[in-house]
Design an enzyme around this catalytic site. Sequence first.
Site, short mmCIF file in Angstrom:
data_model
loop_
_atom_site.label_atom_id
_atom_site.label_comp_id
_atom_site.label_asym_id
_atom_site.label_seq_id
_atom_site.Cartn_x
_atom_site.Cartn_y
_atom_site.Cartn_z
N HIS A 236 0.86 -1.19 0.00
CA HIS A 236 0.00 0.00 0.00
C HIS A 236 0.90 1.24 0.00
CE1 HIS A 236 -3.02 2.93 1.15
NE2 HIS A 236 -3.96 2.02 1.04
N ARG A 256 -6.48 10.46 -0.25
CA ARG A 256 -6.27 10.92 -1.63
C ARG A 256 -7.59 11.05 -2.38
NH1 ARG A 256 -2.97 6.43 -3.52
NH2 ARG A 256 -3.21 5.50 -1.46
#
Length: 604
Positions: A236, A256
């Site tokens: 990740h 994000r």
Amino acid sequence: MATYSTFEYDVLIIGAGGAGLRAAIEAADKGVKVGLICKSLLGKAHTVMAEGGMAAAMANNDDRDSWKVHFADTMRGGQYVNNWRMAELHAKEAPDRVRELEGWGAVFDRTPDGRINQRNFGGHRYPRLAHVGDRTGLELIRTLQDHAVYKGMTVHMEHTVIELLLDGGRAAGCLAYDRERGRFHVFSAKAIVLATGGIGRAYKITSNSWEGTGDGHALAYRVGAELIDMEFIQFHPTGMVWPPSVRGILVTEGVRGEGGILKNKEGRRFMFDDIPDNYKPQTASDPDEGWRYVQGDKSARRPPELLTRDHVARCINREVKAGRGSPHGGVFLDIAWIKEKIKDSEAHIRRKLPSMYHQFKELADLDITKEVMEVGPTTHYVMGGIRVDADSQMSTIPGLYAAGECASGINGANRLGGNSLSDLIVFGQRAGEYAAEFSRKNAAARLDDGAINAAMKVALEPFDRGDGGENPYKVQADLQETMQALVGIVRTESEMLQAHTKIQEFKARAARVGVSGHREYHAGWHTALDLRNLLTVSECVAVSAIERKESRGGHFREDYPDKSPEFGTFNVMVKDSGGQLQVSRVPLPPLPDHLKAIIEEQKS
């Protein structure tokens, strides 16, 4: 010889995360007797760490979305080595599974007109993730746990399975022990569903909790089941990197999705520097377009921070290696910048990302509404796992099913963010349904007393060696260091061969580990037992990664940096053959014309 208690069920579920709970609910709904084993307390599964949302093409925020777009996104993200049937079933059935959760009491965030709200996430063309702030996994577990209790089943908490038991090649039960008292228990079942999660604890830096020791993978492997895609590990892009005590803890992609941007120490938004050709038509050309996208402008394209996880992780790794990283070996993730765009941005961030605000405030004394976060790649998910039939989720062992992260096929070379939670409920439901059907059609299996006694003897051997044996914690730490350094984000054949040699040495050391005292509350003994599984999955990863001589998805080889058409035609498969790991290539079934047409249509 040690004694044990016995339990009998029609269907036994091993693992009580999202996949295990959903399988248990479905099996109980079919009227069979269900037993559920969980390694920790019920409700404490690693599923709660999946924060951003669950992907389902409900088209609540963008009416252009559909199962076809979701299917094409999943296949492209997986670099086309996915099991296409699993990707198809997942895309088609995820919306119904999400609505089902809502009917059972899940409280999702809402759109202004009252529908389930959906957010943007990496690799998804449209806003597709149904979410509850950034605590979606927790809401999923809460809802499934409540419904499972309502359905009625026996739950064995804080139990660890040591070995699966077969009867004539068919799944028959398992040997387990309770972690509190160290007592052995034997479970017989007509069908078993493995839903044990991932293998992250094979690596030094991971988002996985302590349970993620590859138990289901290794249990299935030892009884002869086939594993595929073990070379594909997802790092990740955004785990915490500071302070050291929290290194690796997940920072949700939802940051994000809500407008967070990645910057290097020079303040440059480096993700615009490297956009893969196959994603350029769908990626923003400048920061303004990227911002308009996360605000719901249908004419805008997604920012490069929302490209697939494998690509973002490699870009971050490149910045750090080039000396452009943050002070503690990561890069900067900035959501505070949206104050330039939104009035009262601090309240907005706390409302949209309450867990992230709390996590950084409590663990790093940092206010994400005002300051940038330091983040870096963390071992998060394994795309590889037990090879299963797409429709039923049965493994190559009759009566043995698998669902969730310990199964494989849907994700191919790289999992899209948010697909994991919907994967759990889609294929957990299918595994429970077909396991119940198998249990109704088959008589009770016979358990082998000799196999049970042999497994208990092996489990107790560390006590025989006592303090004179190897320290299990040291062997585990050395394994984690090796996997992190030699089979990590960027790989080479020489380093992986070195890792494979070291794993053999660790196996020899693990056979000599010793612990003293009694079996109650014995964390050292638990670690000694976990080591066997960690070594098995680590070897599977290393051997599979050596076999795949190309770069694809989560598997990047510096010595073979390009994708190879040849390696796009098969999955790498490993299985136990007489105590030796056997590696082979399994041809991918051809993609049907109607699905091929969908993929081509969505490329533009």
